[in-house]
Scaffold this motif. Structure first.
Motif, mmCIF file in Angstrom:
data_model
loop_
_atom_site.group_PDB
_atom_site.id
_atom_site.type_symbol
_atom_site.label_atom_id
_atom_site.label_comp_id
_atom_site.label_asym_id
_atom_site.label_seq_id
_atom_site.Cartn_x
_atom_site.Cartn_y
_atom_site.Cartn_z
ATOM 1 N N TYR A 172 0.897 -0.978 -0.082
ATOM 2 C CA TYR A 172 0.048 -0.057 -0.010
ATOM 3 C C TYR A 172 0.781 1.226 0.120
ATOM 4 O O TYR A 172 2.191 1.144 0.333
ATOM 5 C CB TYR A 172 -0.879 -0.053 1.122
ATOM 6 C CG TYR A 172 -2.053 -1.151 1.263
ATOM 7 C CD1 TYR A 172 -3.206 -0.965 0.416
ATOM 8 C CD2 TYR A 172 -1.760 -2.444 1.647
ATOM 9 C CE1 TYR A 172 -4.039 -1.669 0.359
ATOM 10 C CE2 TYR A 172 -2.633 -3.273 1.482
ATOM 11 C CZ TYR A 172 -3.976 -3.008 0.771
ATOM 12 O OH TYR A 172 -4.938 -3.972 0.870
ATOM 13 N N LYS A 173 0.312 2.514 -0.323
ATOM 14 C CA LYS A 173 1.016 3.492 -0.234
ATOM 15 C C LYS A 173 1.523 4.162 0.822
ATOM 16 O O LYS A 173 2.396 5.095 0.912
ATOM 17 C CB LYS A 173 -0.024 4.706 -1.110
ATOM 18 C CG LYS A 173 -0.189 4.365 -2.529
ATOM 19 C CD LYS A 173 -1.146 5.550 -3.098
ATOM 20 C CE LYS A 173 -1.583 5.274 -4.491
ATOM 21 N NZ LYS A 173 -2.600 6.146 -5.196
ATOM 22 N N ALA A 199 8.773 4.756 -5.122
ATOM 23 C CA ALA A 199 7.898 4.843 -3.784
ATOM 24 C C ALA A 199 8.499 3.450 -2.732
ATOM 25 O O ALA A 199 8.399 3.667 -1.811
ATOM 26 C CB ALA A 199 6.453 4.755 -4.203
ATOM 27 N N GLU A 208 -5.689 3.083 -2.270
ATOM 28 C CA GLU A 208 -4.485 3.259 -1.427
ATOM 29 C C GLU A 208 -3.431 2.050 -1.639
ATOM 30 O O GLU A 208 -2.529 1.994 -1.110
ATOM 31 C CB GLU A 208 -4.977 2.868 -0.058
ATOM 32 C CG GLU A 208 -5.710 3.968 0.586
ATOM 33 C CD GLU A 208 -5.064 5.522 0.629
ATOM 34 O OE1 GLU A 208 -3.984 5.580 0.788
ATOM 35 O OE2 GLU A 208 -5.781 6.380 -0.029
ATOM 36 N N LEU A 237 -0.650 0.463 -3.985
ATOM 37 C CA LEU A 237 0.394 0.989 -4.650
ATOM 38 C C LEU A 237 0.945 -0.087 -5.768
ATOM 39 O O LEU A 237 0.935 0.355 -7.062
ATOM 40 C CB LEU A 237 1.649 1.246 -3.619
ATOM 41 C CG LEU A 237 3.056 1.517 -4.442
ATOM 42 C CD1 LEU A 237 2.759 2.869 -5.450
ATOM 43 C CD2 LEU A 237 4.155 1.549 -3.303
#
Length: 310
Positions: free
Chosen positions: A216-217, A278, A239, A241
């Motif tokens: 997830y983010k 990320a 949410e 990623l």
């Protein structure tokens, strides 16, 4: 995922005629109901593929690879049967109490070298070479060709109310849609041969990557459940990623098997770069390998991943 056996899908009408008690073998009332309707059924197998197994302390331990549903076929065509045959086969299955094991089973092509009764498998495997793929029939059910989707009884109390409609829609699509031809419907696990080959290579080295992890983010990560939930928003929500094909949660290494179809264009590569950046911020090391790399030099790909997790 709820157990799959007997006649599927379960409907409110079936519960009513059977006195609210359904068993694997259809009751006389159910037989009468489907006989009057002239309903045809397909025999469906829920098959768990084992990618790797070994003997430890006189026990055979396997590592699951994927879960698929497949129809029964004869001479390449999907087979149908009537309710009286369903009742006979369900009764036979209850009395015998064994399931088939498919040796050298490929869930994507459906090919296998031989079928063995479950009770004979352990003895047979000790005398033969190690198997790279073994498909265990976990359950069989008889899928009605015609049914009222609005009458399907689902045990979905664990699903949030806002997501029940999507959950039911995808469950019907995956498990209850009659097969028009032979196909292997993916429920969980590796999604292609290139993933399977890489998974087996890593297992043979003593590594134990986990399959299908959602990241997830927020930086949190969880193992994905059955693909039957894929239309539910809490799995593929805003949410999320990315989803790693293989993941080492302790070492925080995410492996992606990138096929050319979804990773060839410039915008696809740019998206992959954003995801990689990320992940690195969360301390997760991304490793991307192409299908071409896996096919041409599997050992080199394995070396690269092993180095990252060592």
């Amino acid at each position: 995922m709820m157990p799959l056996s007997g006649i599927q899908p379960l409907t409110a009408e079936m519960f009513e005629v059977a006195g609210q008690e359904l068993r694997t073998k259809p009751s006389e009332e159910e037989v009468k109901l489907f006989r009057e309707k002239g309903t045809k059924f397909q025999m469906i197998s829920l098959v768990l593929t084992m990618a790797f197994w070994e003997e430890v302390d006189y026990r055979i331990l396997g590592v699951p690879c994927s879960l698929h549903v497949l129809p029964s076929i004869k001479r390449g065509k999907v087979q149908y049967c009537e309710i009286d045959t369903v009742a006979s086969l369900a009764d036979l299955s209850e009395r015998i109490g064994v399931e088939d094991v498919y040796a050298d089973f490929n869930p994507f092509s459906g090919h296998y070298s031989m079928s063995i009764l479950g009770g004979d498998y352990v003895a047979w495997s000790r005398q033969k070479r190690p198997l790279t793929d073994v498909g265990f029939v976990l359950e069989r059910y008889f899928l009605a060709r015609e049914f009222d989707k609005d009458d399907v009884a689902e045990f979905d109390s664990f699903i949030p109310e806002a997501h029940k409609k999507a959950y039911r829609r995808n469950r019907i699509k995956k498990l209850y849609t009659p097969f028009e031809r032979w196909e292997s419907r993916h429920i969980w696990g590796v999604e292609s041969d290139i993933e399977r080959f890489l998974f087996q290579e890593l297992l043979s080295r003593g590594l134990r990557p986990q399959l299908q992890w959602i990241i997830y983010k927020s930086g949190q990560f969880y193992q994905s459940l059955y693909d039957v939930y894929k239309d539910v928003e809490f799995r593929h929500g805003a949410e999320m990623l990315t989803e790693a094909d293989l993941f080492f949660p302790d070492e925080k290494v995410a492996v992606f098997c990138d096929g050319a179809k979804h990773h060839r264009r410039k915008k696809d590569r740019e998206k992959d770069d954003r995801i990689n950046a990320a992940l690195l911020k969360f301390g997760i090391t991304p490793i991307r390998v192409s299908g071409r790399e896996i096919r041409s030099d599997l050992k080199a790909v394995g070396d690269r991943i092993q180095s990252a997790v060592s």
